[in-house]
Design a protein around this motif. Structure first.
Motif, PDB file in Angstrom:
ATOM      1  N   ASP A   1       0.901  -1.266  -0.032  1.00 30.08           N
ATOM      2  CA  ASP A   1      -0.068   0.010  -0.007  1.00 30.08           C
ATOM      3  C   ASP A   1       0.962   1.236   0.038  1.00 30.08           C
ATOM      4  O   ASP A   1       2.102   1.179   0.711  1.00 30.08           O
ATOM      5  N   TYR A   2       0.476   2.350  -0.614  1.00 24.56           N
ATOM      6  CA  TYR A   2       1.035   3.504  -0.475  1.00 24.56           C
ATOM      7  C   TYR A   2       0.209   4.704  -0.323  1.00 24.56           C
ATOM      8  O   TYR A   2      -1.053   4.506  -0.392  1.00 24.56           O
TER       9      TYR A   2
ATOM     10  N   SER B   1      -0.162  10.097  -3.460  1.00 27.83           N
ATOM     11  CA  SER B   1      -0.943   9.996  -4.867  1.00 27.83           C
ATOM     12  C   SER B   1      -0.147  10.271  -5.945  1.00 27.83           C
ATOM     13  O   SER B   1      -0.570  10.405  -7.159  1.00 27.83           O
TER      14      SER B   1
ATOM     15  N   SER C   1       1.190   3.719 -13.796  1.00 26.62           N
ATOM     16  CA  SER C   1      -0.131   3.922 -13.160  1.00 26.62           C
ATOM     17  C   SER C   1      -1.215   3.845 -14.231  1.00 26.62           C
ATOM     18  O   SER C   1      -2.385   3.981 -14.063  1.00 26.62           O
TER      19      SER C   1
ATOM     20  N   LYS D   1      -4.901   1.875  -8.345  1.00 21.97           N
ATOM     21  CA  LYS D   1      -4.780   3.178  -8.089  1.00 21.97           C
ATOM     22  C   LYS D   1      -5.720   3.964  -7.048  1.00 21.97           C
ATOM     23  O   LYS D   1      -5.437   4.656  -6.014  1.00 21.97           O
TER      24      LYS D   1
ATOM     25  N   LYS E   1      -4.815   2.696  -3.798  1.00 22.32           N
ATOM     26  CA  LYS E   1      -3.304   2.996  -3.496  1.00 22.32           C
ATOM     27  C   LYS E   1      -2.887   1.601  -3.103  1.00 22.32           C
ATOM     28  O   LYS E   1      -2.222   1.483  -2.052  1.00 22.32           O
TER      29      LYS E   1
END
Lengths: 114, 113
Positions: free
Chosen positions: A24-25, A28, A52, A68, A71
Motif C-alpha cells: 500500500d502507498y 498519490s 499507473s 490506484k 493505492k
C-alpha cells in the motif's frame, strides 16, 4: 511516515500454490511501481514493474496488479517455487523515465515450502 | 542491465574508524545512488552521486559522515566516517536503468564493534 507499506513482514506458501504479496502507498503522486527480490548476501534484483496507466502487468509466473483508487498493489507468483523464497520489496516513484527518488517498503519475507 | 561490482562485501570495523566502499559499473552512467539497509529495515537512500558535481544528500545524512566521490562515469566511493555501532548496516550502490528500474550491487555488510 512510511509512504510505502508492506504490512506482512513474512509469508509462507506451499510449493505450487499462489503467493500474494501486498503493498500500500500513501503518496498519490507516485506513478511507477516496482517489485524487487532480495536473497541473503545479495543486492535487490528487479523483478517486475507497472506504471499507473495500467492495472496489470504480467511476466511469466509473476503478475503485478495495481488499484490506484485504493493505492494498493499486489504481486502474484503462480505457481510458487522454493527458489522464490526471498525478501520482496515494493517500491514506488513519481516517474519512470527520468530520475526521481524511489521509496522502498519494508519488505515481505516469502518462504515457499516444498 | 548494468553489472555492478561492489567491495568489500563485508567488513568488521572498530568504533571511530572509517571504511570506504567502492562501486564499479560496467558501463557509463550519469547517476549513481548509495543506499543503506539497517537490520530489519527497508532500503533508505543516502545520497545521489553525479559525476563532476557534489553529491546530493537525503535528509538525515551529511557529507561529513558519508563523504562520496564520483571521479568518473563508472565509479563511485562511499566512506562511512567515525563509525559507531549504529552504522552497522548493509550499504548498497545502485544505478538507474529505465526499463529495469534500479540495478543494485551485492552490498557491503558492515559491522561496527
Amino acid at each position: 511516515d512510511q509512504q510505502v507499506k508492506q504490512n506482512s513482514p513474512s509469508l509462507s506458501v506451499q510449493e505450487g500454490r499462489i503467493s500474494i504479496l501486498n503493498c500500500d502507498y500513501t503518496n498519490s503522486m507516485f506513478d511507477y511501481f516496482l517489485w524487487y527480490k532480495k536473497y541473503p548476501a545479495e543486492g535487490p534484483t528487479f523483478l517486475i514493474s507497472i506504471s499507473s496507466i495500467k492495472d496489470k502487468n504480467e511476466d511469466g509466473r509473476f503478475t503485478v496488479f495495481l488499484n490506484k483508487s485504493a493505492k494498493h498493489l499486489s504481486l502474484h507468483i503462480v505457481p510458487s517455487q522454493p527458489g522464490d523464497s526471498a525478501v520482496y520489496f515494493c517500491a514506488a516513484s513519481r516517474t519512470k523515465t527520468s530520475y526521481d527518488k524511489v521509496i522502498f517498503g519494508p519488505g515481505t519475507s516469502l518462504s515457499v515450502i516444498p | 542491465s548494468a553489472v555492478i561490482s561492489q567491495k568489500p562485501s563485508r567488513d568488521i570495523c572498530q568504533r571511530g574508524t572509517s571504511l570506504t566502499i567502492q562501486c564499479q559499473v560496467d558501463s557509463q552512467v550519469t547517476m549513481m545512488f548509495w543506499y543503506r539497509q539497517q537490520p530489519g529495515q527497508s532500503l533508505t537512500l543516502i545520497a545521489t552521486a553525479n559525476q563532476g558535481s557534489e553529491a546530493t544528500y537525503e535528509s538525515g545524512f551529511v557529507i561529513d559522515k558519508f563523504p562520496i566521490s564520483r571521479p568518473n562515469l563508472t565509479f563511485s566511493t562511499l566512506t562511512v566516517s567515525n563509525m559507531s555501532p549504529e552504522d552497522s548496516s548493509i550499504y548498497l550502490c545502485s544505478v538507474l536503468r529505465d526499463v529495469y528500474g534500479y540495478t543494485f550491487g551485492s552490498g557491503t555488510r558492515l559491522t561496527v564493534v
